[in-house]
Write an enzyme that holds these catalytic residues in place. Structure first.
Site, mmCIF file in Angstrom:
data_model
loop_
_atom_site.group_PDB
_atom_site.id
_atom_site.type_symbol
_atom_site.label_atom_id
_atom_site.label_comp_id
_atom_site.label_asym_id
_atom_site.label_seq_id
_atom_site.Cartn_x
_atom_site.Cartn_y
_atom_site.Cartn_z
ATOM 1 N N GLY A 31 -8.504 -70.635 -26.173
ATOM 2 C CA GLY A 31 -8.732 -69.196 -26.299
ATOM 3 C C GLY A 31 -9.070 -68.560 -24.968
ATOM 4 O O GLY A 31 -8.750 -69.114 -23.909
ATOM 5 N N ALA A 32 -9.706 -67.354 -25.041
ATOM 6 C CA ALA A 32 -9.953 -66.548 -23.838
ATOM 7 C C ALA A 32 -8.634 -66.414 -23.071
ATOM 8 O O ALA A 32 -8.547 -66.709 -21.875
ATOM 9 C CB ALA A 32 -11.056 -67.158 -22.980
ATOM 10 N N LEU A 33 -7.624 -65.993 -23.805
ATOM 11 C CA LEU A 33 -6.253 -66.019 -23.283
ATOM 12 C C LEU A 33 -6.060 -65.038 -22.134
ATOM 13 O O LEU A 33 -6.675 -63.979 -22.078
ATOM 14 C CB LEU A 33 -5.278 -65.696 -24.417
ATOM 15 C CG LEU A 33 -5.345 -66.651 -25.612
ATOM 16 C CD1 LEU A 33 -4.360 -66.216 -26.686
ATOM 17 C CD2 LEU A 33 -5.075 -68.100 -25.187
ATOM 18 N N HIS A 37 -1.711 -68.198 -19.867
ATOM 19 C CA HIS A 37 -1.279 -68.722 -21.170
ATOM 20 C C HIS A 37 0.075 -68.127 -21.553
ATOM 21 O O HIS A 37 0.948 -68.823 -22.058
ATOM 22 C CB HIS A 37 -2.313 -68.393 -22.260
ATOM 23 C CG HIS A 37 -3.633 -69.077 -22.057
ATOM 24 N ND1 HIS A 37 -4.753 -68.413 -21.617
ATOM 25 C CD2 HIS A 37 -3.994 -70.375 -22.202
ATOM 26 C CE1 HIS A 37 -5.763 -69.260 -21.533
ATOM 27 N NE2 HIS A 37 -5.337 -70.463 -21.876
ATOM 28 N N GLN A 61 -14.868 -82.242 -25.179
ATOM 29 C CA GLN A 61 -14.446 -82.334 -23.777
ATOM 30 C C GLN A 61 -15.429 -81.681 -22.811
ATOM 31 O O GLN A 61 -15.198 -81.646 -21.615
ATOM 32 C CB GLN A 61 -13.038 -81.782 -23.595
ATOM 33 C CG GLN A 61 -12.888 -80.278 -23.722
ATOM 34 C CD GLN A 61 -11.430 -79.870 -23.703
ATOM 35 O OE1 GLN A 61 -10.708 -80.038 -24.672
ATOM 36 N NE2 GLN A 61 -10.980 -79.315 -22.579
ATOM 37 N N ASP A 152 -4.503 -77.488 -14.275
ATOM 38 C CA ASP A 152 -5.230 -78.705 -14.648
ATOM 39 C C ASP A 152 -4.265 -79.877 -14.487
ATOM 40 O O ASP A 152 -3.805 -80.472 -15.470
ATOM 41 C CB ASP A 152 -5.731 -78.582 -16.084
ATOM 42 C CG ASP A 152 -6.706 -77.428 -16.226
ATOM 43 O OD1 ASP A 152 -7.773 -77.489 -15.602
ATOM 44 O OD2 ASP A 152 -6.391 -76.447 -16.924
ATOM 45 N N SER A 188 -9.759 -68.968 -17.697
ATOM 46 C CA SER A 188 -10.655 -68.246 -18.604
ATOM 47 C C SER A 188 -12.029 -68.082 -17.965
ATOM 48 O O SER A 188 -12.754 -67.141 -18.249
ATOM 49 C CB SER A 188 -10.783 -69.009 -19.920
ATOM 50 O OG SER A 188 -9.502 -69.249 -20.428
ATOM 51 N N ARG A 189 -12.380 -69.019 -17.086
ATOM 52 C CA ARG A 189 -13.696 -68.966 -16.441
ATOM 53 C C ARG A 189 -13.822 -67.796 -15.464
ATOM 54 O O ARG A 189 -14.929 -67.380 -15.131
ATOM 55 C CB ARG A 189 -13.954 -70.245 -15.652
ATOM 56 C CG ARG A 189 -14.219 -71.423 -16.533
ATOM 57 C CD ARG A 189 -14.155 -72.703 -15.727
ATOM 58 N NE ARG A 189 -14.011 -73.832 -16.628
ATOM 59 C CZ ARG A 189 -15.001 -74.619 -17.003
ATOM 60 N NH1 ARG A 189 -16.202 -74.420 -16.532
ATOM 61 N NH2 ARG A 189 -14.799 -75.601 -17.834
HETATM 62 O O1 PAF Z 1 -6.514 -76.888 -21.061
HETATM 63 C C1 PAF Z 1 -7.121 -76.578 -22.118
HETATM 64 O O2 PAF Z 1 -7.267 -75.392 -22.451
HETATM 65 C C2 PAF Z 1 -7.722 -77.670 -22.973
HETATM 66 O O3 PAF Z 1 -8.166 -78.734 -22.196
HETATM 67 C C3 PAF Z 1 -6.762 -78.168 -24.069
HETATM 68 C C4 PAF Z 1 -5.531 -78.819 -23.490
HETATM 69 C C5 PAF Z 1 -6.354 -77.000 -24.957
HETATM 70 C C6 PAF Z 1 -7.477 -79.204 -24.940
HETATM 71 O O4 PAF Z 1 -8.621 -78.687 -25.532
#
Ligand code: PAF
Length: 282
Positions: A31-33, A37, A61, A152, A188-189
């Site tokens: 989320g927090a698109l 995204h 995570q 990432d 998102s951060r």
């Molecule tokens: O990159 C992300 O937003 C998250 O690590 C993911 C891949 C959706 C898994 O929760």
């Protein structure tokens, strides 16, 4: 756009699509698109009959409870952004028990050592959490293609490895980092930074561009010194790590070998917000 709020509705939906022979592209999110995204969905649109996204802030995570608490959440805003974009056919918004029916805990994975480098050192257990949620989402959504941002980069490598080792037969597609006009990688951060801090944070991208200019011109250790000097001069910014790694193994290198591909990785904490970025060197 279909909004699927539990595993059962998702399963019924997927079954119908599979019966019609639809090719599914999937981009999981927390989320927090933002536009980064949307670039995943755009890539997915060109190669699939149907684009599905998910919104799930995965508790396993986060190795820091405070970070999990502070993670931005606004599903209504996300849904209206998705609706407006017209890029997504269905969004899956599971409850915790749809992903973790018993206990929200990670499985343990062997990613052939990829998990021990960089983020794996700074965030113990993080990649087990990512592997667990992505494997479960893959098993539920059953995509043909799945899309992840190169911001990432280590996560992307780990998901590729997990998919291959578990023989999930899903094509993993890496999508270029989506940057703001000033070069800052979208995340998102970034929402947690003031506008002026977001502007100053462009120095992260500018540094990577300089590193690329220095690649194979000066030594790795000299590049590292120069990067450290840049951030020593920045108030309120803390260089957590900078390294140059082999793009395949993600192992840090001290020397540029002729036939290998390299990528620079950087993490900077700006006003308490951890920003990560990377760049392929050529
Ligand atoms: O990159 C992300 O937003 C998250 O690590 C993911 C891949 C959706 C898994 O929760």
């Amino acid at each position: 756009m279909e909004v699927l709020r539990n595993k059962k509705t998702l399963q019924d939906f997927i079954e119908r699509q599979k019966e019609m022979g639809k090719k599914i592209g999937f981009a999981p999110t927390m989320g927090a698109l933002h536009n980064g995204h949307l670039s995943l969905y755009e890539a997915a649109r060109t190669e699939n009959d149907l684009v599905i996204s998910s919104i799930f802030v995965n508790p396993t995570q986060f190795n820091n409870a405070e970070d999990l608490k502070k993670y931005p959440r606004d599903v209504d805003r996300d849904l209206s952004m998705l609706e407006k974009s017209g890029l997504v056919d269905a969004v899956y918004i599971p409850e915790v028990q749809d992903i973790y029916p018993e206990k929200a805990e990670s499985l343990h994975y062997d990613f052939d050592g990829l998990e021990n480098e960089m983020e794996g050192k700074s965030r113990p257990g993080h990649f087990d959490g990512v592997g667990t949620v992505v494997e479960e989402l893959f098993r539920q959504v059953k995509p043909d293609n799945a899309y992840f941002g190169e911001k990432d980069f280590q996560q992307l490598a780990i998901i590729r490895k997990m998919t291959e080792k578990k023989q999930l037969h899903i094509n993993i597609v890496g999508v270029d980092i989506y940057r703001a006009e000033n070069g800052l990688a979208l995340s998102s951060r970034n929402q947690r930074l003031t506008e002026s801090r977001r502007d100053e944070a462009k120095i992260i991208y500018e540094t990577l561009v300089k590193v690329n200019d220095w690649f194979r011109v000066v030594s790795v250790s000299e590049i590292k010194n120069r990067v450290k000097d840049i951030f020593d001069d920045q108030k309120g910014m803390n260089l957590e790590y900078f390294m140059i790694a082999d793009e395949k193994t993600l192992k840090e290198t001290d020397f540029f070998y002729k036939d290998k591909l390299y990528r620079a990785f950087i993490v900077v904490v700006v006003d308490g917000v951890r920003l990560i970025d990377n760049m392929h060197l050529d």
